[in-house]
Write a protein that holds these residues in place. Structure first.
Motif, PDB file in Angstrom:
ATOM      1  N   PRO A 109      69.726 108.682 -13.819  1.00  0.00           N
ATOM      2  CA  PRO A 109      69.172 108.713 -12.458  1.00  0.00           C
ATOM      3  C   PRO A 109      69.003 110.118 -11.891  1.00  0.00           C
ATOM      4  O   PRO A 109      68.262 110.305 -10.921  1.00  0.00           O
ATOM      5  CB  PRO A 109      70.213 107.917 -11.661  1.00  0.00           C
ATOM      6  N   ILE A 110      69.636 111.077 -12.495  1.00  0.00           N
ATOM      7  CA  ILE A 110      69.423 112.449 -12.055  1.00  0.00           C
ATOM      8  C   ILE A 110      67.945 112.831 -12.150  1.00  0.00           C
ATOM      9  O   ILE A 110      67.469 113.724 -11.459  1.00  0.00           O
ATOM     10  CB  ILE A 110      70.300 113.414 -12.901  1.00  0.00           C
ATOM     11  N   ASN A 157      63.320 106.869   0.391  1.00  0.00           N
ATOM     12  CA  ASN A 157      62.582 106.024   1.320  1.00  0.00           C
ATOM     13  C   ASN A 157      63.570 105.426   2.330  1.00  0.00           C
ATOM     14  O   ASN A 157      64.121 104.342   2.115  1.00  0.00           O
ATOM     15  CB  ASN A 157      61.880 104.924   0.512  1.00  0.00           C
ATOM     16  N   ARG A 213      57.558 102.429 -10.350  1.00  0.00           N
ATOM     17  CA  ARG A 213      58.067 101.622 -11.453  1.00  0.00           C
ATOM     18  C   ARG A 213      57.046 100.564 -11.860  1.00  0.00           C
ATOM     19  O   ARG A 213      56.846 100.287 -13.046  1.00  0.00           O
ATOM     20  CB  ARG A 213      59.398 100.977 -11.042  1.00  0.00           C
ATOM     21  N   HIS A 242      63.182 112.749  -1.538  1.00  0.00           N
ATOM     22  CA  HIS A 242      62.400 111.663  -2.123  1.00  0.00           C
ATOM     23  C   HIS A 242      62.794 110.261  -1.664  1.00  0.00           C
ATOM     24  O   HIS A 242      62.202 109.279  -2.109  1.00  0.00           O
ATOM     25  CB  HIS A 242      62.542 111.723  -3.652  1.00  0.00           C
ATOM     26  N   TRP A 293      67.772 112.918  -1.402  1.00  0.00           N
ATOM     27  CA  TRP A 293      67.826 113.432  -2.776  1.00  0.00           C
ATOM     28  C   TRP A 293      66.690 114.442  -2.908  1.00  0.00           C
ATOM     29  O   TRP A 293      65.530 114.085  -2.797  1.00  0.00           O
ATOM     30  CB  TRP A 293      67.640 112.308  -3.795  1.00  0.00           C
ATOM     31  N   LYS A 350      57.195 108.212  -1.807  1.00  0.00           N
ATOM     32  CA  LYS A 350      58.586 107.753  -1.808  1.00  0.00           C
ATOM     33  C   LYS A 350      58.713 106.288  -2.194  1.00  0.00           C
ATOM     34  O   LYS A 350      59.751 105.675  -1.976  1.00  0.00           O
ATOM     35  CB  LYS A 350      59.206 108.014  -0.425  1.00  0.00           C
ATOM     36  N   ASP A 351      57.664 105.765  -2.777  1.00  0.00           N
ATOM     37  CA  ASP A 351      57.650 104.347  -3.147  1.00  0.00           C
ATOM     38  C   ASP A 351      58.095 104.198  -4.596  1.00  0.00           C
ATOM     39  O   ASP A 351      57.289 104.099  -5.521  1.00  0.00           O
ATOM     40  CB  ASP A 351      56.249 103.779  -2.929  1.00  0.00           C
ATOM     41  N   LEU A 352      59.411 104.172  -4.776  1.00  0.00           N
ATOM     42  CA  LEU A 352      59.969 104.105  -6.130  1.00  0.00           C
ATOM     43  C   LEU A 352      59.583 102.801  -6.823  1.00  0.00           C
ATOM     44  O   LEU A 352      59.236 102.794  -8.018  1.00  0.00           O
ATOM     45  CB  LEU A 352      61.491 104.254  -6.042  1.00  0.00           C
ATOM     46  N   ALA A 353      59.619 101.697  -6.070  1.00  0.00           N
ATOM     47  CA  ALA A 353      59.240 100.412  -6.663  1.00  0.00           C
ATOM     48  C   ALA A 353      57.782 100.458  -7.123  1.00  0.00           C
ATOM     49  O   ALA A 353      57.427  99.915  -8.178  1.00  0.00           O
ATOM     50  CB  ALA A 353      59.459  99.281  -5.657  1.00  0.00           C
ATOM     51  N   ALA A 374      65.420 110.488 -11.714  1.00  0.00           N
ATOM     52  CA  ALA A 374      64.594 109.398 -11.176  1.00  0.00           C
ATOM     53  C   ALA A 374      63.441 109.911 -10.316  1.00  0.00           C
ATOM     54  O   ALA A 374      62.365 109.318 -10.299  1.00  0.00           O
ATOM     55  CB  ALA A 374      65.464 108.433 -10.369  1.00  0.00           C
ATOM     56  N   ALA A 375      63.667 111.006  -9.610  1.00  0.00           N
ATOM     57  CA  ALA A 375      62.616 111.487  -8.700  1.00  0.00           C
ATOM     58  C   ALA A 375      61.501 112.201  -9.437  1.00  0.00           C
ATOM     59  O   ALA A 375      60.331 112.097  -9.065  1.00  0.00           O
ATOM     60  CB  ALA A 375      63.216 112.421  -7.644  1.00  0.00           C
ATOM     61  N   ASP A 376      61.859 112.936 -10.482  1.00  0.00           N
ATOM     62  CA  ASP A 376      60.860 113.861 -11.021  1.00  0.00           C
ATOM     63  C   ASP A 376      60.464 113.645 -12.474  1.00  0.00           C
ATOM     64  O   ASP A 376      59.514 114.288 -12.944  1.00  0.00           O
ATOM     65  CB  ASP A 376      61.306 115.309 -10.804  1.00  0.00           C
ATOM     66  N   SER A 402      65.654 103.709 -14.934  1.00  0.00           N
ATOM     67  CA  SER A 402      66.947 104.371 -14.802  1.00  0.00           C
ATOM     68  C   SER A 402      68.092 103.734 -15.577  1.00  0.00           C
ATOM     69  O   SER A 402      69.143 104.338 -15.705  1.00  0.00           O
ATOM     70  CB  SER A 402      67.341 104.423 -13.318  1.00  0.00           C
ATOM     71  N   TRP A 444      69.856 105.378  -4.045  1.00  0.00           N
ATOM     72  CA  TRP A 444      68.417 105.194  -3.825  1.00  0.00           C
ATOM     73  C   TRP A 444      67.668 104.782  -5.086  1.00  0.00           C
ATOM     74  O   TRP A 444      66.661 104.093  -5.029  1.00  0.00           O
ATOM     75  CB  TRP A 444      67.817 106.492  -3.260  1.00  0.00           C
ATOM     76  N   TRP A 445      68.143 105.197  -6.234  1.00  0.00           N
ATOM     77  CA  TRP A 445      67.461 104.987  -7.507  1.00  0.00           C
ATOM     78  C   TRP A 445      67.829 103.647  -8.132  1.00  0.00           C
ATOM     79  O   TRP A 445      67.217 103.253  -9.125  1.00  0.00           O
ATOM     80  CB  TRP A 445      67.902 106.096  -8.472  1.00  0.00           C
ATOM     81  N   LEU A 479      58.181 110.280  -9.277  1.00  0.00           N
ATOM     82  CA  LEU A 479      57.391 109.939  -8.103  1.00  0.00           C
ATOM     83  C   LEU A 479      56.264 110.955  -7.945  1.00  0.00           C
ATOM     84  O   LEU A 479      56.501 112.148  -8.084  1.00  0.00           O
ATOM     85  CB  LEU A 479      58.264 109.980  -6.847  1.00  0.00           C
ATOM     86  N   THR A 535      69.143 121.303 -14.477  1.00  0.00           N
ATOM     87  CA  THR A 535      69.503 119.944 -14.901  1.00  0.00           C
ATOM     88  C   THR A 535      68.666 119.476 -16.083  1.00  0.00           C
ATOM     89  O   THR A 535      69.063 118.554 -16.790  1.00  0.00           O
ATOM     90  CB  THR A 535      69.354 118.930 -13.749  1.00  0.00           C
TER      91      THR A 535
END
Lengths: 300, 300
Positions: free
Chosen positions: A168-169, B250, A140, B248, B229, A134-137, A171-173, A178, B205-206, A129, A237
C-alpha cells in the motif's frame, strides 16, 4: 569458496553459508531479476547469471528494447536461460481516453515481447491514481477493464498476465491493487491460463491471511519474487527493498505456502536498493544465492 | 479573516475558503490532536484550540505526564474542551515476559489516565515485531491476548479501548494490525462498549473494501482521525502525514462512510510532518480548520 572469505552485500557482514557453486542443484529455480544488478547491461546480466550457475533471468522491457528484441531473445536462448518474467505491463489506470489507448497499445507490445521471449509471465503493475484524481475505486475499476481488454490478445499469444499486488505504500502512485486477496478477486474473473498473480514477499508479507490467500491462488501464481522489508525504510521508497535476511520477512513461512499451493516455477530476486546497486554486481549475485539457499530454497 | 490574505501551511498556497471563526457551528466536532502542533506545550495547545474555537483536543500521555494528570485534567476542564482521545496504549507485542508485564502495567496506567481525563478512547498502537523476531502471526496473537487481559480493567473504569489499524508501512516496527477488517476481527471478540477501532484516513485509505468495513464497524468506531497521504513520501516515514487536501485521500467518501456508520464523535486531526511542525502553530490550526470545513465537515 571459503565461507569466511565471503562477505554479504550490502550488509558487509561475513557470509554464514558457502556460496553455492554452478551446478549446485539448489540453484535450479533461482532467477536473477536484472534490476537487482542495475549497473549491469543486459549482456552482463546474462553472463553474470550464467557464471553464477543460474538457469533463469527476469527481464525488463527497456534494456531489452535497447539491444532489440531479436538480439535479447537469441542472447537468452544461447545462454540457456529461462525468462522467468518480463517487467512490465500495466500502468493502465489512466482515465484520459488518449492516454488509455496508448497504455493499452504499450501493453499489447509488451505481450508480444513476452511471447517472443517465452517469458513465464508478463508482470502487470497496475499504476496509481491519475494526477489530481482521488477516486481509488475508479482507478481500480479501470485496471480491471484494461485487463479484460488485454486477455484475448494475451491468450492468442500464449502469454500469462501476472497481476502484481503492491504494498500500500505505492497505492497512490504505482499500484492500486494492494493485496493478494484483491488481485485474486480480479484475476478470478478470467481463465487461470490467461491471468495469474505475482506473489512478491516485499509487497505482501504484512497481509492478514496471506498464507490462506496463497493457498487460494494455487495455479494462478505465475511468479514468486523475493526480497526483504527493511527498517528504517530507505529514503527513496522506490528503493526500499532489502536482501533476503536483512529485514523482517519470514521467508520459510511464505515460501512453504507458495510451495504448498503447487508453484513449480522460478524464484526471482528483485531488489531495488541504492546500497545493493552500489555493490559489485557479482557480489550481489553471490550474496543473493547464499541467502536463497539458506532462507528460501529449503522450503520450496 | 479575508480569504486572500490567509495562506495554507505547509503548502504556502493561498487559502481557498475563509477560516471559520470561533462559534462557527461547523467547528463543533473538530479536534486538535496535540501532536499536530508539536512545538506547542500542552498549555499552549489548549489555549490555541480554544482560540480557534475548537471544542475538543486529542492528548498524548507524555505531555500530560509532564504537567501532571491532575493539572492536565483541570486545564482541559476549565477550557471546556472534550478529550477526543488519549494517545496511547499498546506496544504490547513484546514476547519477553518481563517486558510484557511492563507493557501491561503501562497500559493499565494509560487506562487510569484516560478515565481521569474522560477521554473518549484510549488509542492502542499495537506495536511491531520484537527485534529479530519474524513471527508476525505470533506478534498479532500477542496483541489480542494483551487486549483480552486489559478489557476488564478498562471496563471497570469506563474506558473504551480503540485498536488503531496502521498502514502496512509500519507493520514491522509499530503496528502489526494492518487493516480495519483485521482490527474488527479482533475487536469483535470483545463487547463493543469495551473495545472499538480507530478509523484513521492515513492508515486505511487504500484498504480494499474499506467503506464496507467502516459500515461493519458501526458503533465500534471510537475515533475518526484525518490527515492525508502525500507523495513523494517524506524521508522519515513516521513524519509522512499530510494536511488534508495536500495528498491523495478522498475525504468526502471516507467521511460519508463514517457518518453513515453512525459515528457522532469528534474528528481529530493528527499530522506528524516536519514541514507542518516547522510552521507557526496558529497557522497550522487555521489551515486545518479551513481544510476541515471544506473537505470533511460537509460529509459528516
Amino acid at each position: 569458496m571459503i565461507v569466511d572469505q565471503a562477505v554479504d552485500v550490502p550488509s558487509g557482514l561475513p557470509a554464514t553459508v558457502p556460496t553455492p557453486a554452478p551446478g549446485d542443484p539448489r540453484l535450479a529455480r533461482l532467477s536473477l531479476n536484472q534490476r537487482t544488478t542495475a549497473s549491469w547491461s543486459l549482456r552482463e546480466a546474462i553472463d553474470g547469471a550464467v557464471a553464477a550457475g543460474l538457469n533463469a533471468i527476469g527481464l525488463w522491457r527497456e534494456p531489452v528494447g535497447e539491444v532489440g528484441l531479436d538480439t535479447a531473445r537469441s542472447w537468452v536462448a544461447d545462454a540457456g536461460l529461462r525468462v522467468s518474467s518480463l517487467c512490465r505491463g500495466g500502468f493502465f489506470t489512466v482515465s484520459d481516453p488518449v492516454e488509455r489507448a496508448a497504455a493499452l497499445s504499450s501493453n499489447r507490445a509488451a505481450i508480444d515481447e513476452a511471447a517472443a521471449l517465452e517469458a513465464s509471465t508478463l508482470v502487470l503493475v497496475p499504476g496509481g491514481l491519475p494526477a489530481g484524481d482521488k477516486d481509488l475505486a475508479g482507478a481500480r475499476s479501470r485496471a480491471v477493464d484494461a485487463i479484460a481488454e488485454l486477455v484475448p490478445y494475451a491468450q492468442e499469444r500464449g502469454v500469462r498476465l501476472g497481476i502484481e499486488p503492491m504494498n500500500p505504500i505505492y497505492a497512490a502512485d504505482r499500484g492500486v491493487v494492494s493485496t493478494l486477496a484483491q488481485a485474486l478477486d480480479i484475476g478470478e474473473q478470467f481463465p487461470s491460463d490467461a491471468v495469474g498473480v505475482v506473489v512478491d514477499t516485499f509487497h505482501l508479507w504484512w497481509e492478514p491471511g496471506v498464507t490462506e490467500q496463497i493457498r487460494r491462488a494455487a495455479d494462478r501464481i505465475v511468479s514468486y519474487q523475493v526480497c526483504d522489508w527493511i527498517t528504517p525504510l530507505p529514503v527513496d521508497t522506490l528503493l526500499a527493498r532489502g536482501m533476503m535476511g536483512d529485514g523482517h520477512i519470514n521467508f520459510p513461512e511464505l515460501t512453504s505456502a507458495v510451495a504448498a499451493a503447487g508453484y513449480h516455477g522460478d524464484v526471482e530476486v528483485e531488489i531495488f536498493n541504492a546500497d545493493v546497486w552500489a555493490a559489485p554486481p557479482d557480489q550481489v549475485v553471490a550474496t543473493m544465492a547464499r541467502r536463497y539457499v539458506e532462507l528460501v530454497e529449503p522450503y520450496l
